[in-house]
Design a protein around this motif. Structure first.
Motif, PDB file in Angstrom:
ATOM      1  N   TYR A   1       0.896  -1.274  -0.007  1.00  0.00           N
ATOM      2  CA  TYR A   1       0.201  -0.155  -0.141  1.00  0.00           C
ATOM      3  C   TYR A   1       0.877   1.309   0.164  1.00  0.00           C
ATOM      4  CZ  TYR A   1      -3.598  -3.580   1.364  1.00  0.00           C
ATOM      5  OH  TYR A   1      -4.219  -4.604   1.386  1.00  0.00           O
ATOM      6  N   THR A   2       0.467   2.160  -0.889  1.00  0.00           N
ATOM      7  CA  THR A   2       1.229   3.512  -1.005  1.00  0.00           C
ATOM      8  C   THR A   2       0.311   4.484  -0.690  1.00  0.00           C
ATOM      9  OG1 THR A   2       1.090   3.684  -3.413  1.00  0.00           O
ATOM     10  CG2 THR A   2       3.200   2.382  -2.656  1.00  0.00           C
TER      11      THR A   2
ATOM     12  N   TRP B   1      -1.396  -2.412  -4.208  1.00  0.00           N
ATOM     13  CA  TRP B   1      -0.803  -3.047  -5.401  1.00  0.00           C
ATOM     14  C   TRP B   1      -0.616  -4.541  -5.018  1.00  0.00           C
ATOM     15  CZ3 TRP B   1       1.012   0.067  -9.736  1.00  0.00           C
ATOM     16  CH2 TRP B   1       1.004   1.359  -9.317  1.00  0.00           C
ATOM     17  N   GLN B   2      -0.855  -5.442  -6.076  1.00  0.00           N
ATOM     18  CA  GLN B   2      -0.659  -6.849  -5.708  1.00  0.00           C
ATOM     19  C   GLN B   2       0.711  -7.351  -6.176  1.00  0.00           C
ATOM     20  OE1 GLN B   2      -3.110  -9.241  -4.994  1.00  0.00           O
ATOM     21  NE2 GLN B   2      -1.319 -10.488  -4.728  1.00  0.00           N
ATOM     22  N   VAL B   3       1.663  -7.765  -5.494  1.00  0.00           N
ATOM     23  CA  VAL B   3       3.035  -8.065  -5.491  1.00  0.00           C
ATOM     24  C   VAL B   3       2.998  -9.338  -6.291  1.00  0.00           C
ATOM     25  CG1 VAL B   3       5.101  -8.800  -4.540  1.00  0.00           C
ATOM     26  CG2 VAL B   3       3.686  -7.162  -3.458  1.00  0.00           C
ATOM     27  N   GLY B   4       3.480  -9.349  -7.728  1.00  0.00           N
ATOM     28  CA  GLY B   4       3.539 -10.413  -8.649  1.00  0.00           C
ATOM     29  C   GLY B   4       4.549 -10.073  -9.504  1.00  0.00           C
ATOM     30  N   ASP B   5       4.456 -11.034 -10.591  1.00  0.00           N
ATOM     31  CA  ASP B   5       5.537 -10.792 -11.788  1.00  0.00           C
ATOM     32  C   ASP B   5       4.893 -10.546 -12.998  1.00  0.00           C
ATOM     33  OD1 ASP B   5       7.721 -11.076 -13.033  1.00  0.00           O
ATOM     34  OD2 ASP B   5       8.241 -13.430 -12.804  1.00  0.00           O
TER      35      ASP B   5
ATOM     36  N   GLY C   1       3.448   9.612  10.526  1.00  0.00           N
ATOM     37  CA  GLY C   1       2.982   9.716   9.403  1.00  0.00           C
ATOM     38  C   GLY C   1       1.621   8.568   9.063  1.00  0.00           C
ATOM     39  N   ALA C   2       1.121   8.338   7.922  1.00  0.00           N
ATOM     40  CA  ALA C   2       0.232   7.458   7.456  1.00  0.00           C
ATOM     41  C   ALA C   2       0.733   6.020   7.418  1.00  0.00           C
ATOM     42  CB  ALA C   2      -0.172   7.904   5.961  1.00  0.00           C
ATOM     43  N   ASP C   3      -0.230   5.176   7.691  1.00  0.00           N
ATOM     44  CA  ASP C   3       0.149   3.703   7.610  1.00  0.00           C
ATOM     45  C   ASP C   3      -0.995   2.978   7.236  1.00  0.00           C
ATOM     46  OD1 ASP C   3       1.856   1.517   7.838  1.00  0.00           O
ATOM     47  OD2 ASP C   3       2.436   1.827   9.818  1.00  0.00           O
ATOM     48  N   ALA C   4      -0.760   1.682   6.637  1.00  0.00           N
ATOM     49  CA  ALA C   4      -1.946   0.719   6.427  1.00  0.00           C
ATOM     50  C   ALA C   4      -1.761  -0.535   7.387  1.00  0.00           C
ATOM     51  CB  ALA C   4      -1.763   0.627   5.136  1.00  0.00           C
ATOM     52  N   HIS C   5      -3.148  -0.963   7.744  1.00  0.00           N
ATOM     53  CA  HIS C   5      -3.123  -2.196   8.618  1.00  0.00           C
ATOM     54  C   HIS C   5      -3.982  -3.052   8.100  1.00  0.00           C
ATOM     55  CE1 HIS C   5      -0.296   0.007  11.209  1.00  0.00           C
ATOM     56  NE2 HIS C   5      -1.284   1.018  11.114  1.00  0.00           N
ATOM     57  N   PRO C   6      -3.744  -4.122   7.339  1.00  0.00           N
ATOM     58  CA  PRO C   6      -4.781  -5.096   6.679  1.00  0.00           C
ATOM     59  C   PRO C   6      -5.499  -5.821   8.087  1.00  0.00           C
ATOM     60  CG  PRO C   6      -2.787  -5.282   5.452  1.00  0.00           C
ATOM     61  CD  PRO C   6      -2.301  -4.432   6.600  1.00  0.00           C
ATOM     62  N   ALA C   7      -6.694  -5.947   8.032  1.00  0.00           N
ATOM     63  CA  ALA C   7      -7.556  -6.833   9.075  1.00  0.00           C
ATOM     64  C   ALA C   7      -8.510  -7.426   8.397  1.00  0.00           C
ATOM     65  CB  ALA C   7      -8.054  -5.698  10.069  1.00  0.00           C
TER      66      ALA C   7
END
Length: 453
Positions: free
Chosen positions: A76-77, A90-94, A118-124
């Motif tokens: 997450y940006t 973004w999905q991390v892939g190839d 600052g800002a941050d992201a926390h998946p839950a």
């Protein structure tokens, strides 16, 4: 000037993050290059060509408020766009690919506001909790649609169905006049507003992470410490001035409660989790006092010990039960509160995947991984200058410098550092999860897949 007291109120936050520098694009093309790297890394264990693979890059946002968070197989940006925050998944892939973007109001601040980071992201689970200072915005993890917003921090409890937030109620007329510069103790609300008196009461809220609505509220007099309980059950530990409670995170019911009597004439002043034990402090931090250890599941009292005065340069022990001063840095057995071993005066301590990590206080580099019970060396990290793993439960990924700004990477596996690979160019601000390494490089945010053997 005002003297600021860190009172009993503590916000739920994710486990502390350890980030350190870099990586770029690199593939192991053959034995010759692998041999060169092995010599450069001074004895790290060799690895096959499948343990390190460059995946690609996503554009790095260049702005003063830009942040990024690698979480599982997503990144997450986040950045500031005028009065708004913009977040992209973004999905991390190839190669990596964009999933969605969302905008939401940025926290408005003034020069007098207390800094919250600052800002941050926390998946839950099905949600992503974006924090901006104390404010929280919940977003649907699949679609990127905003679900709800809160002016205070909301942290997820185990199971990702319920969250936890804390608010305080102060007596009217106690807001501190920052222009006055008057001396005295200050007490801060969950939004960072300073007050000259402690709160009249503290409210602990169980929050439905899908809707943002309160499922339950427990009101407690005065100021308290609120800590998510360790383990897989959604539960909350509350340290008050006279008692210790364990609250069911699903219902808000108080499932266990024990009295916290004064020791002499001194009552509890705070509490924290260290080494799997709930440690309640008596007396001001830094001054001589007492600590009492409680089992966080049963609230059974396990031990009591005297704490020495450490006014200057106390040791840093994140998740490790220790006692200063640095000249006599004791690591304690969480089960008994007794000294288990002594650490060098030149290190701070943290935890990673079952080890205690000794970190040099001057360079910030990890020195060695040690047995938490005995202090015996388990992995020597000499030559590696950074540990970049985000989650304390995961194996430690380390980094070291090569020529032309490039970096090499290894992972602690099987009691040694296993060589992974290297970047093809200069990189910085690296972080690692269970399968991926992310760094900032010339092409943006760059990603590698790695595998420990």
């Amino acid at each position: 000037m005002a003297l600021i007291e860190l009172d009993l109120t503590a916000q739920p936050e994710p486990s502390p993050r350890r980030s350190i520098p870099p990586a770029y694009r690199y593939r192991l093309p053959g034995l010759a290059l692998a041999a060169v790297l092995l010599l450069a890394l001074g004895g790290a264990a060799p690895a096959g060509p499948t343990v390190w693979r460059y995946l690609g890059a996503v554009p790095a946002v260049e702005s003063g408020g830009a942040q990024s968070r690698l979480a599982g197989d997503r990144v997450y940006t986040m950045t500031v766009l005028g009065a708004e925050r913009s977040a992209t998944a973004w999905q991390v892939g190839d190669p990596p690919r964009k999933l969605w973007s969302v905008t939401y109001p940025a926290r408005r601040t003034t020069p007098d506001d207390v800094g919250f980071g600052g800002a941050d992201a926390h998946p839950a689970g099905d949600q992503v909790l974006f924090t901006d200072g104390p404010a929280t915005t919940a977003v649907d993890a699949r679609s990127g649609h905003v679900l709800w917003r809160s002016p205070v921090t909301v942290g997820a409890l185990p199971g990702n169905r319920n969250g936890l937030s804390i608010t305080q109620v102060f007596r009217p007329g106690t807001v501190y006049d920052q222009a006055s510069g008057d001396p005295g103790l200050l007490y801060f609300s969950s939004t960072g507003e300073p007050h000259t008196e402690p709160p009249v009461r503290t409210e602990v809220h169980g929050v439905d992470l899908r809707t943002g609505a309160d499922r339950w509220t427990v009101a407690l007099p005065g100021s308290v410490n609120v800590l998510p309980a360790p383990g897989n059950d959604p539960a909350v530990l509350v340290v008050a001035s006279d008692r210790l409670d364990r609250i069911d995170g699903n219902t808000g019911a108080i499932t266990r409660s024990v009295a916290l009597p004064k020791i002499g004439k001194v009552g509890p002043t705070g509490g924290e989790l260290a080494g799997g034990m709930l440690v309640v402090r008596y007396g001001a931090y830094g001054a001589a006092g007492q600590e009492v250890g409680y089992a966080p599941d049963t609230l059974e009292k396990r031990w009591q010990r005297a704490v020495p005065e450490v006014l200057l340069d106390p040791p840093g022990c994140a998740g490790v039960l220790c006692a200063g001063p640095r000249t006599n840095l004791e690591v304690l057995d969480p089960a008994t509160g007794r000294t288990a071993w002594h650490a060098p005066a030149t290190v701070d301590l943290t935890v990673q995947s079952g080890y205690v990590v000794e970190v040099d206080i001057d360079s910030g580099n990890p020195v060695r991984l040690v047995d938490p019970a005995t202090g015996a060396t388990r992995v020597d990290l000499a030559g590696w200058f950074g540990g970049i793993t985000d989650d304390v439960e995961l194996p430690l990924v380390v980094r070291r410098a090569l020529d032309a700004g490039r970096s090499a990477f290894g992972v602690v596996s099987g009691g040694r550092v296993q060589l992974l690979g290297a970047s093809a160019g200069p990189v910085s601000d690296c972080t690692a999860g269970a399968r991926y390494v992310m760094c900032r490089g010339n092409e943006g945010l760059q990603f590698w897949r790695y595998r420990a053997q």
